[in-house]
Design an enzyme around this catalytic site. Structure first.
Site, PDB file in Angstrom:
ATOM      1  CG  HIS A  96       3.601   4.920   9.274  1.00  0.00           C
ATOM      2  ND1 HIS A  96       2.929   3.915   8.604  1.00  0.00           N
ATOM      3  CD2 HIS A  96       3.922   5.817   8.316  1.00  0.00           C
ATOM      4  CE1 HIS A  96       2.849   4.206   7.309  1.00  0.00           C
ATOM      5  NE2 HIS A  96       3.450   5.369   7.117  1.00  0.00           N
ATOM      6  CB  CYS A 115       2.666  10.240   1.289  1.00  0.00           C
ATOM      7  SG  CYS A 115       1.006  10.919   1.253  1.00  0.00           S
ATOM      8  CG  HIS A 120       7.348   7.770   5.356  1.00  0.00           C
ATOM      9  ND1 HIS A 120       7.188   7.305   4.073  1.00  0.00           N
ATOM     10  CD2 HIS A 120       6.153   7.590   5.968  1.00  0.00           C
ATOM     11  CE1 HIS A 120       5.941   6.880   3.903  1.00  0.00           C
ATOM     12  NE2 HIS A 120       5.285   7.038   5.051  1.00  0.00           N
ATOM     13  NE  ARG A 130      -1.132   2.485   2.933  1.00  0.00           N
ATOM     14  CZ  ARG A 130      -0.568   3.595   3.410  1.00  0.00           C
ATOM     15  NH1 ARG A 130      -0.488   4.678   2.670  1.00  0.00           N
ATOM     16  NH2 ARG A 130      -0.064   3.616   4.628  1.00  0.00           N
ATOM     17  CG  ASP A 131       3.168   4.347   3.055  1.00  0.00           C
ATOM     18  OD1 ASP A 131       3.364   5.185   2.156  1.00  0.00           O
ATOM     19  OD2 ASP A 131       3.235   4.641   4.258  1.00  0.00           O
ATOM     20  CG  ASN A 157       6.522   3.356   5.820  1.00  0.00           C
ATOM     21  OD1 ASN A 157       5.606   3.676   5.076  1.00  0.00           O
ATOM     22  ND2 ASN A 157       6.502   3.522   7.109  1.00  0.00           N
TER      23      ASN A 157
HETATM   24  P1  HMG Z   1     -13.232  14.277  -2.461  1.00  0.00           P
HETATM   25  O1  HMG Z   1     -12.968  14.623  -3.886  1.00  0.00           O
HETATM   26  O2  HMG Z   1     -13.373  15.392  -1.472  1.00  0.00           O
HETATM   27  O3  HMG Z   1     -14.472  13.265  -2.321  1.00  0.00           O
HETATM   28  O4  HMG Z   1     -12.075  13.317  -1.986  1.00  0.00           O
HETATM   29  P2  HMG Z   1     -16.014  13.417  -2.557  1.00  0.00           P
HETATM   30  O5  HMG Z   1     -16.699  12.706  -1.445  1.00  0.00           O
HETATM   31  O6  HMG Z   1     -16.384  14.850  -2.858  1.00  0.00           O
HETATM   32  O7  HMG Z   1     -16.226  12.549  -3.897  1.00  0.00           O
HETATM   33  C1  HMG Z   1     -15.628  12.930  -5.140  1.00  0.00           C
HETATM   34  C2  HMG Z   1     -15.563  11.708  -6.050  1.00  0.00           C
HETATM   35  O8  HMG Z   1     -14.746  10.688  -5.465  1.00  0.00           O
HETATM   36  C3  HMG Z   1     -16.918  11.061  -6.272  1.00  0.00           C
HETATM   37  O9  HMG Z   1     -16.897  10.468  -7.576  1.00  0.00           O
HETATM   38  C4  HMG Z   1     -16.934   9.935  -5.254  1.00  0.00           C
HETATM   39  O10 HMG Z   1     -17.803   8.888  -5.600  1.00  0.00           O
HETATM   40  C5  HMG Z   1     -15.500   9.475  -5.288  1.00  0.00           C
HETATM   41  P3  HMG Z   1     -17.523  11.212  -8.848  1.00  0.00           P
HETATM   42  O11 HMG Z   1     -18.959  11.408  -8.491  1.00  0.00           O
HETATM   43  O12 HMG Z   1     -16.764  12.501  -8.994  1.00  0.00           O
HETATM   44  O13 HMG Z   1     -17.247  10.225  -9.947  1.00  0.00           O
HETATM   45  N1  HMG Z   1     -15.086   8.833  -4.034  1.00  0.00           N
HETATM   46  C6  HMG Z   1     -14.501   7.606  -3.966  1.00  0.00           C
HETATM   47  N2  HMG Z   1     -14.167   6.719  -4.922  1.00  0.00           N
HETATM   48  C7  HMG Z   1     -13.595   5.551  -4.513  1.00  0.00           C
HETATM   49  N3  HMG Z   1     -13.367   5.261  -3.207  1.00  0.00           N
HETATM   50  C8  HMG Z   1     -13.690   6.124  -2.234  1.00  0.00           C
HETATM   51  C9  HMG Z   1     -14.288   7.359  -2.606  1.00  0.00           C
HETATM   52  N4  HMG Z   1     -14.734   8.423  -1.897  1.00  0.00           N
HETATM   53  C10 HMG Z   1     -15.220   9.308  -2.781  1.00  0.00           C
HETATM   54  N5  HMG Z   1     -13.439   5.821  -0.955  1.00  0.00           N
HETATM   55  C11 HMG Z   1     -11.276  11.501  -0.635  1.00  0.00           C
HETATM   56  C12 HMG Z   1     -12.017  12.810  -0.655  1.00  0.00           C
HETATM   57  C13 HMG Z   1     -10.988  11.165   0.815  1.00  0.00           C
HETATM   58  C14 HMG Z   1     -12.135  10.421  -1.295  1.00  0.00           C
HETATM   59  C15 HMG Z   1      -9.952  11.677  -1.449  1.00  0.00           C
HETATM   60  O14 HMG Z   1      -9.287  12.813  -0.975  1.00  0.00           O
HETATM   61  C16 HMG Z   1      -9.046  10.500  -1.360  1.00  0.00           C
HETATM   62  O15 HMG Z   1      -9.341   9.418  -1.850  1.00  0.00           O
HETATM   63  N6  HMG Z   1      -7.876  10.652  -0.701  1.00  0.00           N
HETATM   64  C17 HMG Z   1      -6.959   9.547  -0.476  1.00  0.00           C
HETATM   65  C18 HMG Z   1      -5.579  10.066  -0.359  1.00  0.00           C
HETATM   66  C19 HMG Z   1      -4.635   8.897  -0.076  1.00  0.00           C
HETATM   67  O16 HMG Z   1      -4.948   7.739  -0.270  1.00  0.00           O
HETATM   68  N7  HMG Z   1      -3.414   9.255   0.366  1.00  0.00           N
HETATM   69  C20 HMG Z   1      -2.398   8.298   0.647  1.00  0.00           C
HETATM   70  C21 HMG Z   1      -2.697   7.455   1.831  1.00  0.00           C
HETATM   71  S1  HMG Z   1      -2.411   8.285   3.382  1.00  0.00           S
HETATM   72  C22 HMG Z   1      -0.711   8.074   3.667  1.00  0.00           C
HETATM   73  O17 HMG Z   1       0.006   7.627   2.819  1.00  0.00           O
HETATM   74  C23 HMG Z   1      -0.178   8.410   5.032  1.00  0.00           C
HETATM   75  C24 HMG Z   1       0.075   7.168   5.891  1.00  0.00           C
HETATM   76  O18 HMG Z   1       0.975   6.277   5.244  1.00  0.00           O
HETATM   77  C25 HMG Z   1       0.674   7.587   7.245  1.00  0.00           C
HETATM   78  C26 HMG Z   1       1.859   8.542   7.101  1.00  0.00           C
HETATM   79  O19 HMG Z   1       2.849   8.187   6.442  1.00  0.00           O
HETATM   80  O20 HMG Z   1       1.746   9.628   7.667  1.00  0.00           O
HETATM   81  C27 HMG Z   1      -1.228   6.398   6.158  1.00  0.00           C
HETATM   82 MG    MG Z   2       3.103   6.478   5.234  1.00  0.00          MG
END
Ligand code: HMG
Ligand code: MG
Length: 301
Positions: free
Chosen positions: A207, A240, A209, A15-16, A249
């Protein structure tokens, strides 16, 4: 505080590690990575994310990956779910554990999940309720615990407040994310001491990085503070998409080498782990990011 005798490693490579890759990676290669990791003895693998494919295109195939992995008894296969839509997709894929992710800095929250910290926590409430109804465990992440790419310094008290909310809403464990890898051992110990006043230490994970090469030192500092769960990524894969320049990581091989040296049990086979890392690096056409793996490979000749 006694150093733990056993440590649980949460493998976040699929994933990450892969989420930031621009090149297409086939479902078969992702499945192979997950299966190789469990064959090496990892008991917890974060397989993918049910997030918007517009935001993180590489995770779009997560449902297919879940459908094809060979589930081993006793292994937890988890996925990120940022909202109820993601949670429902995860359930459809037979996921038994999800992770919600918040941030300790407002700017990162906006860039990563398009809402404020408070809005994200509100969004998690229905996820927690649905998870309870389905008997699904939820892990919580807090990002930017030792610095934010947009806001700079992040007070430990701010991290503690978000971690406490996640714990109070039912996350069984809260993983503290040094998203940009700027933390140092002293700052890590301070962070754990502050967050530890709000969330029990045996409910916290680290966690780290490795952007500044401090992750192993930070894990050692965390061990001295009694933390016994760490997230890591085979071959040091990843980063990320919303933290520009942040590297992967800490490499699982590097953490395992540290833990083996300290006589701490993990149940992981180093040789098989190194092979798993090499295989995915060959797929990506990348050099292995683990110094331990590179040293072991050089010795093998
Ligand atoms: P948004 O654009 O504000 O969402 O995104 P929305 O609710 O307004 O919906 C917009 C569109 O997205 C719609 O589709 C929804 O259906 C769709 P449209 O009508 O335009 O075709 N949608 C989705 N589709 C699939 N799966 C879903 C989903 N939700 C809405 N779950 C949202 C908000 C949270 C969805 C977006 O910002 C997003 O997906 N962000 C994810 C970012 C991400 O994955 N980042 C990396 C992971 S975090 C990380 O790496 C940190 C970590 O490792 C810890 C660390 O290192 O600190 C964990
Ligand atoms: Mg991370």
């Amino acid at each position: 505080m006694n150093v733990p005798k056993k440590v649980r490693l949460v493998e976040v490579g699929p994933r990450d590690g892969l989420q930031n890759e621009k090149q297409p990676i086939s479902v078969a290669d992702k499945v192979r990575l997950v299966d190789d990791l469990t064959a090496a003895g990892l008991g917890y693998v974060e397989v993918g994310s049910f997030v918007s494919p517009k935001w993180v295109p590489q995770m779009a195939g997560s449902a297919e990956v879940f459908a094809q992995i060979q589930r081993k008894a006793g292994v937890t296969y988890a996925a990120l779910a940022p909202n109820l839509k993601g949670f429902e997709a995860a359930v459809e894929s037979g996921v038994k554990e999800v992770a919600v992710f918040a941030a300790a800095s407002e700017s990162f929250s906006q860039k990563n999940i398009n809402c404020s910290i408070a809005e994200s926590l509100e969004r998690f409430v229905p996820v927690m309720e649905a998870a309870k109804a389905h008997g699904i465990s939820v892990r919580g992440y807090v990002s930017c615990v030792l610095g934010c790419p947009y806001d700079g310094d992040v007070p430990a008290e701010q991290v503690a407040a978000v971690a406490a909310e996640l714990y109070a809403m039912g996350c069984y464990e809260v993983s503290l994310g040094d998203t940009i890898g700027t933390g140092t051992a002293g700052a890590t110990r301070h962070l754990i001491n502050v967050v530890g006043t709000r969330v029990p230490r045996d409910k916290l994970a680290g966690h780290f990085h490795d952007t500044f090469g401090q992750a192993v030192a930070n894990i050692h500092a965390s061990l001295l503070e009694g933390i016994a769960v760490f997230d890591s990524s085979v071959a040091g894969l990843g980063g990320c998409p919303y933290a520009k320049g942040a590297t992967g990581n800490v490499a699982t091989e590097d953490v395992l080498y540290l833990l083996n040296g300290m006589g701490i049990e993990t149940g992981i086979d180093m040789g098989k782990l190194v092979d798993a890392g090499q295989r995915i690096c060959a797929v990506l056409g990348k050099e292995n990011g683990s110094r331990v793996a590179r040293a072991i490979l050089a010795k093998r000749g």
